[in-house]
Design an enzyme around this catalytic site. Structure first.
Site, PDB file in Angstrom:
ATOM      1  N   VAL A  12       5.875  17.635  59.312  1.00  0.00           N
ATOM      2  CA  VAL A  12       5.847  19.055  59.644  1.00  0.00           C
ATOM      3  C   VAL A  12       4.806  19.359  60.722  1.00  0.00           C
ATOM      4  CG1 VAL A  12       5.318  21.337  58.708  1.00  0.00           C
ATOM      5  CG2 VAL A  12       6.741  19.760  57.412  1.00  0.00           C
ATOM      6  N   ASP A  31      -5.923  15.178  62.431  1.00  0.00           N
ATOM      7  CA  ASP A  31      -5.581  14.491  61.184  1.00  0.00           C
ATOM      8  C   ASP A  31      -6.781  13.673  60.739  1.00  0.00           C
ATOM      9  OD1 ASP A  31      -2.494  13.822  59.932  1.00  0.00           O
ATOM     10  OD2 ASP A  31      -4.158  12.563  59.245  1.00  0.00           O
ATOM     11  N   GLU A 152       7.349  26.429  56.585  1.00  0.00           N
ATOM     12  CA  GLU A 152       8.240  25.641  57.459  1.00  0.00           C
ATOM     13  C   GLU A 152       9.637  25.568  56.860  1.00  0.00           C
ATOM     14  OE1 GLU A 152       9.536  22.505  56.654  1.00  0.00           O
ATOM     15  OE2 GLU A 152       8.515  22.120  54.769  1.00  0.00           O
ATOM     16  N   ARG A 155      14.284  20.647  58.766  1.00  0.00           N
ATOM     17  CA  ARG A 155      14.965  19.515  58.119  1.00  0.00           C
ATOM     18  C   ARG A 155      14.615  18.244  58.859  1.00  0.00           C
ATOM     19  NH1 ARG A 155      20.783  21.796  58.889  1.00  0.00           N
ATOM     20  NH2 ARG A 155      19.598  22.583  60.637  1.00  0.00           N
ATOM     21  N   LYS A 205       9.919  30.817  50.682  1.00  0.00           N
ATOM     22  CA  LYS A 205      10.077  29.381  50.940  1.00  0.00           C
ATOM     23  C   LYS A 205      10.635  28.654  49.717  1.00  0.00           C
ATOM     24  CE  LYS A 205      10.151  25.317  52.262  1.00  0.00           C
ATOM     25  NZ  LYS A 205       9.354  24.381  52.946  1.00  0.00           N
ATOM     26  N   ASN A 209      14.544  26.869  49.330  1.00  0.00           N
ATOM     27  CA  ASN A 209      14.813  25.461  49.013  1.00  0.00           C
ATOM     28  C   ASN A 209      15.493  25.322  47.649  1.00  0.00           C
ATOM     29  OD1 ASN A 209      14.002  24.441  51.392  1.00  0.00           O
ATOM     30  ND2 ASN A 209      12.195  23.366  50.645  1.00  0.00           N
ATOM     31  N   CYS A 261      10.949  17.425  50.038  1.00  0.00           N
ATOM     32  CA  CYS A 261      10.841  18.868  49.770  1.00  0.00           C
ATOM     33  C   CYS A 261      11.596  19.341  48.542  1.00  0.00           C
ATOM     34  CB  CYS A 261      11.294  19.649  50.996  1.00  0.00           C
ATOM     35  SG  CYS A 261      10.078  19.528  52.303  1.00  0.00           S
ATOM     36  N   ARG A 329      10.788   9.143  50.692  1.00  0.00           N
ATOM     37  CA  ARG A 329      10.272   9.910  49.555  1.00  0.00           C
ATOM     38  C   ARG A 329      11.430  10.439  48.689  1.00  0.00           C
ATOM     39  NH1 ARG A 329       5.762  13.530  52.596  1.00  0.00           N
ATOM     40  NH2 ARG A 329       7.267  13.388  54.293  1.00  0.00           N
TER      41      ARG A 329
HETATM   42  C1  UDX Z   1       4.710  18.797  54.697  1.00  0.00           C
HETATM   43  C2  UDX Z   1       4.096  19.886  53.865  1.00  0.00           C
HETATM   44  O1  UDX Z   1       2.794  19.737  53.702  1.00  0.00           O
HETATM   45  C3  UDX Z   1       4.819  20.108  52.630  1.00  0.00           C
HETATM   46  O2  UDX Z   1       4.254  21.102  51.870  1.00  0.00           O
HETATM   47  C4  UDX Z   1       6.164  20.508  53.061  1.00  0.00           C
HETATM   48  O3  UDX Z   1       6.916  21.056  52.053  1.00  0.00           O
HETATM   49  C5  UDX Z   1       6.810  19.289  53.645  1.00  0.00           C
HETATM   50  O4  UDX Z   1       6.112  18.860  54.679  1.00  0.00           O
HETATM   51  P1  UDX Z   1       4.651  16.400  55.496  1.00  0.00           P
HETATM   52  O5  UDX Z   1       4.441  16.858  56.880  1.00  0.00           O
HETATM   53  O6  UDX Z   1       5.943  15.790  55.131  1.00  0.00           O
HETATM   54  O7  UDX Z   1       4.376  17.582  54.447  1.00  0.00           O
HETATM   55  O8  UDX Z   1       3.433  15.554  54.993  1.00  0.00           O
HETATM   56  P2  UDX Z   1       2.933  14.128  55.417  1.00  0.00           P
HETATM   57  O9  UDX Z   1       3.950  13.459  56.261  1.00  0.00           O
HETATM   58  O10 UDX Z   1       2.430  13.526  54.164  1.00  0.00           O
HETATM   59  O11 UDX Z   1       1.709  14.461  56.382  1.00  0.00           O
HETATM   60  C6  UDX Z   1       0.530  15.076  56.006  1.00  0.00           C
HETATM   61  C7  UDX Z   1      -0.535  14.697  57.021  1.00  0.00           C
HETATM   62  O12 UDX Z   1      -1.710  15.424  56.709  1.00  0.00           O
HETATM   63  C8  UDX Z   1      -0.903  13.220  57.034  1.00  0.00           C
HETATM   64  O13 UDX Z   1      -0.876  12.732  58.357  1.00  0.00           O
HETATM   65  C9  UDX Z   1      -2.315  13.183  56.463  1.00  0.00           C
HETATM   66  O14 UDX Z   1      -3.113  12.150  56.988  1.00  0.00           O
HETATM   67  C10 UDX Z   1      -2.828  14.557  56.881  1.00  0.00           C
HETATM   68  N1  UDX Z   1      -3.955  15.048  56.089  1.00  0.00           N
HETATM   69  C11 UDX Z   1      -3.936  14.972  54.755  1.00  0.00           C
HETATM   70  C12 UDX Z   1      -5.046  15.605  56.736  1.00  0.00           C
HETATM   71  O15 UDX Z   1      -5.098  15.656  57.949  1.00  0.00           O
HETATM   72  N2  UDX Z   1      -6.074  16.116  55.996  1.00  0.00           N
HETATM   73  C13 UDX Z   1      -6.106  16.013  54.658  1.00  0.00           C
HETATM   74  O16 UDX Z   1      -7.081  16.459  54.027  1.00  0.00           O
HETATM   75  C14 UDX Z   1      -5.007  15.422  54.013  1.00  0.00           C
HETATM   76  C1  UDX Z   2      14.612  20.586  53.499  1.00  0.00           C
HETATM   77  C2  UDX Z   2      14.964  22.023  53.922  1.00  0.00           C
HETATM   78  O1  UDX Z   2      16.357  22.083  54.264  1.00  0.00           O
HETATM   79  C3  UDX Z   2      14.098  22.466  55.082  1.00  0.00           C
HETATM   80  O2  UDX Z   2      14.376  23.825  55.379  1.00  0.00           O
HETATM   81  C4  UDX Z   2      12.616  22.285  54.776  1.00  0.00           C
HETATM   82  O3  UDX Z   2      12.172  23.231  53.828  1.00  0.00           O
HETATM   83  C5  UDX Z   2      12.340  20.886  54.288  1.00  0.00           C
HETATM   84  O4  UDX Z   2      13.226  20.530  53.199  1.00  0.00           O
HETATM   85  P1  UDX Z   2      15.086  18.103  54.320  1.00  0.00           P
HETATM   86  O5  UDX Z   2      14.652  17.713  52.956  1.00  0.00           O
HETATM   87  O6  UDX Z   2      14.461  17.439  55.483  1.00  0.00           O
HETATM   88  O7  UDX Z   2      14.928  19.689  54.545  1.00  0.00           O
HETATM   89  O8  UDX Z   2      16.661  17.837  54.442  1.00  0.00           O
HETATM   90  P2  UDX Z   2      17.999  18.625  54.058  1.00  0.00           P
HETATM   91  O9  UDX Z   2      18.936  18.466  55.180  1.00  0.00           O
HETATM   92  O10 UDX Z   2      17.705  19.983  53.577  1.00  0.00           O
HETATM   93  O11 UDX Z   2      18.554  17.740  52.850  1.00  0.00           O
HETATM   94  C6  UDX Z   2      17.884  17.671  51.614  1.00  0.00           C
HETATM   95  C7  UDX Z   2      18.639  16.769  50.671  1.00  0.00           C
HETATM   96  O12 UDX Z   2      19.874  17.352  50.265  1.00  0.00           O
HETATM   97  C8  UDX Z   2      19.015  15.404  51.247  1.00  0.00           C
HETATM   98  O13 UDX Z   2      18.778  14.414  50.265  1.00  0.00           O
HETATM   99  C9  UDX Z   2      20.495  15.510  51.539  1.00  0.00           C
HETATM  100  O14 UDX Z   2      21.151  14.265  51.448  1.00  0.00           O
HETATM  101  C10 UDX Z   2      20.938  16.443  50.434  1.00  0.00           C
HETATM  102  N1  UDX Z   2      22.153  17.223  50.761  1.00  0.00           N
HETATM  103  C11 UDX Z   2      22.127  18.149  51.756  1.00  0.00           C
HETATM  104  C12 UDX Z   2      23.315  17.048  49.999  1.00  0.00           C
HETATM  105  O15 UDX Z   2      23.360  16.219  49.082  1.00  0.00           O
HETATM  106  N2  UDX Z   2      24.407  17.840  50.286  1.00  0.00           N
HETATM  107  C13 UDX Z   2      24.400  18.782  51.264  1.00  0.00           C
HETATM  108  O16 UDX Z   2      25.424  19.458  51.442  1.00  0.00           O
HETATM  109  C14 UDX Z   2      23.228  18.936  52.032  1.00  0.00           C
END
Ligand code: UDX
Ligand code: UDX
Length: 436
Positions: A12, A31, A152, A155, A205, A209, A261, A329
């Site tokens: 994100v 980061d 956010e 996807r 949010k 979801n 998510c 994940r």
């Molecule tokens: C995000 C959001 O945080 C989550 O709530 C949302 O619903 C999905 O996406 P994401 O971007 O997927 O998470 O997280 P991740 O890929 O784990 O990245 C988090 C980053 O934050 C890492 O690079 C980590 O090193 C960094 N981080 C973590 C910091 O910079 N400071 C901290 O204290 C902890």
């Molecule tokens: C989701 C949200 O869509 C996005 O707005 C943000 O909040 C982050 O989380 P993401 O998890 O990256 O995005 O993917 P998404 O395309 O939403 O799919 C989520 C899961 O649902 C996947 O495992 C996908 O395979 C599944 N899916 C999606 C289905 O099984 N059927 C569908 O019709 C659509």
């Protein structure tokens, strides 16, 4: 041109930083992970996301985007600080806020001028107010700030497109001036902007979801019924989808939802409801229906393979939780491979991009870098992730290579009639063949 600091360069944060830079702002992405930051400075991405590398390179070159591990450097001159650190599930299904806490404290210690702090990460309702308390109490001396929620909706696999062409942007704050300033940042995106209070924005949010996850579990439940009554769930979804009140999106039946998510957000919302003395019946069933999809695969395969998986070799087509990402994940492939192994099968796997990220999640699965080599000698293949590459497979060659011509299509990517014609023992999801 605004000056922005984005904290966290995960899926994100990095997309948010690169996109705001591309809109002409000056962005410092911060980061705590030194290796990630070092790599980003060299143009090496920590994740696979289509178009991201090019976007980062372009904006780094034109000095709109830079990377740091230093809060002092990141916040210098910044008017906005986005918190985009991870919020994983805690042990009880609650959201673990330790990284948000740490980011808020670091901001408090290093800010030297008024700042708008924006929560991008998905956080429990009430977190914005809590972040304000954390910052206030950690500031060495009082400096003005406001907390805004701007969740956010990106996807994985299409995150840049989702950022640049959003359905809407949601901005929540009790400070109208701060909310307006954040709204202005989003004006170039020409999408509807919903300005509301902090807690409502946080709820929007989770509600979004959880509703999408509900749609998927709903169609999956109907898919099982379609099989029993001879209807085709793909056509049912298409037929329903023309009704604008329903919509066609997120009605693809299959092995269900996973990822970073939906699982944690539905669980966290149910947890919040329980904590407030409510019984979240729908959310609980939405989760139950979803995880049943994974548990059912071994049983279906057993039926296709003479009632026994012992000593059989099963190949998984796709390991990432969805196409166009390397994210593992809560990927269905992990639970599915574990249950197949528990039933006595040997499991192989192939994924176009997630081979490296998958390896630590499935140490006893043999991961191949060629799909045909994986298929050779398998007793069955399972389509777990609907990568386009699998839609174009040479199915006649696959049939030759397989020990038994069995395909369990967990994402409905093939045409049942064609598969029958090719001589496969083919099972799709929710596709009764009445009259076909
Ligand atoms: C995000 C959001 O945080 C989550 O709530 C949302 O619903 C999905 O996406 P994401 O971007 O997927 O998470 O997280 P991740 O890929 O784990 O990245 C988090 C980053 O934050 C890492 O690079 C980590 O090193 C960094 N981080 C973590 C910091 O910079 N400071 C901290 O204290 C902890
Ligand atoms: C989701 C949200 O869509 C996005 O707005 C943000 O909040 C982050 O989380 P993401 O998890 O990256 O995005 O993917 P998404 O395309 O939403 O799919 C989520 C899961 O649902 C996947 O495992 C996908 O395979 C599944 N899916 C999606 C289905 O099984 N059927 C569908 O019709 C659509």
């Amino acid at each position: 041109m605004k000056q922005i600091c984005v904290i966290g360069v995960g899926y994100v944060g990095l997309v948010t930083a690169a996109c705001f830079a591309d809109l002409g702002n000056r962005v410092v992405a911060l980061d705590v992970d030194e290796k990630r930051v070092e790599n980003l400075k060299k143009g090496i991405m920590p994740i696979y996301e289509p178009g991201l590398e090019e976007l980062v390179r372009r904006n780094t070159k034109s000095d709109r985007l830079s990377f740091t591990t230093s809060y002092a450097e990141g916040l210098k001159g910044a008017e906005f600080a986005f918190i985009a650190v991870g919020t994983p599930s805690g042990v009880h299904g609650n959201a673990d806020l330790q990284y948000v806490d740490s980011a808020a404290r670091s901001i408090a210690k290093h800010m030297t001028a008024p700042l708008i702090i924006i929560n991008k990460s998905t956080v429990p309702i009430g977190t914005g107010d809590w972040v304000a308390d954390v910052v206030r109490s950690a500031q060495p001396e009082p400096i003005d700030f406001a907390v805004v929620s701007c969740p956010e909706f990106l996807r994985e696999g299409s995150a840049i497109g989702d950022f640049m062409n959003p359905y809407r942007n949601v901005i929540g704050s009790l400070n109208r001036d701060a909310a307006d300033k954040v709204a202005q940042l989003h004006l170039p995106l020409r999408a509807p902007i919903v300005i509301t209070d902090l807690r409502t924005a946080e709820m929007i949010k989770y509600a979004s979801n959880a509703f999408l996850a509900t749609k998927i579990s709903f169609i999956n439940e109907l898919a099982d019924l379609c099989e029993r009554v001879g209807a085709d769930v793909k056509e049912v979804a298409a037929g329903m989808g023309y009704d604008a009140r329903i919509g066609r999106h997120f009605l693809d039946a299959g092995l269900g939802w996973g990822g970073s998510c939906f699982p944690k957000d539905v669980e966290a919302l149910a947890y919040m409801a329980k904590e407030k003395g409510l019984n979240p019946r729908i959310l609980n069933d939405v989760m139950e229906v979803n995880y049943d999809r994974r548990r059912a695969v071994a049983g279906h395969l057993e039926k296709l393979l003479d009632g026994n998986l012992k000593g059989k070799t099963i190949g998984l087509l796709g390991l990432a939780f969805k196409p166009n990402t390397d994210d593992m994940r809560d990927a269905p492939s992990v639970d599915i491979s574990n249950s197949l192994i528990a039933a006595g099968a040997r499991v192989r796997g192939y994924d176009p991009v997630a081979r490296k990220t998958a390896a630590p999640w499935m140490t006893v699965v043999e991961i191949f870098d060629d799909v045909y080599k994986m298929a050779q000698g398998c007793h069955a293949l399972v389509v777990v992730t609907e990568w386009n590459e699998f839609k174009q497979l040479d199915l006649e060659k696959i049939k030759e290579l397989l020990e038994c011509p069995v395909i369990y299509d967990g994402r409905n990517i093939y045409d049942p009639a064609l598969m029958k014609e090719l001589g496969f023992s083919y099972r799709a999801i929710g596709r009764g063949m009445n009259g076909k």
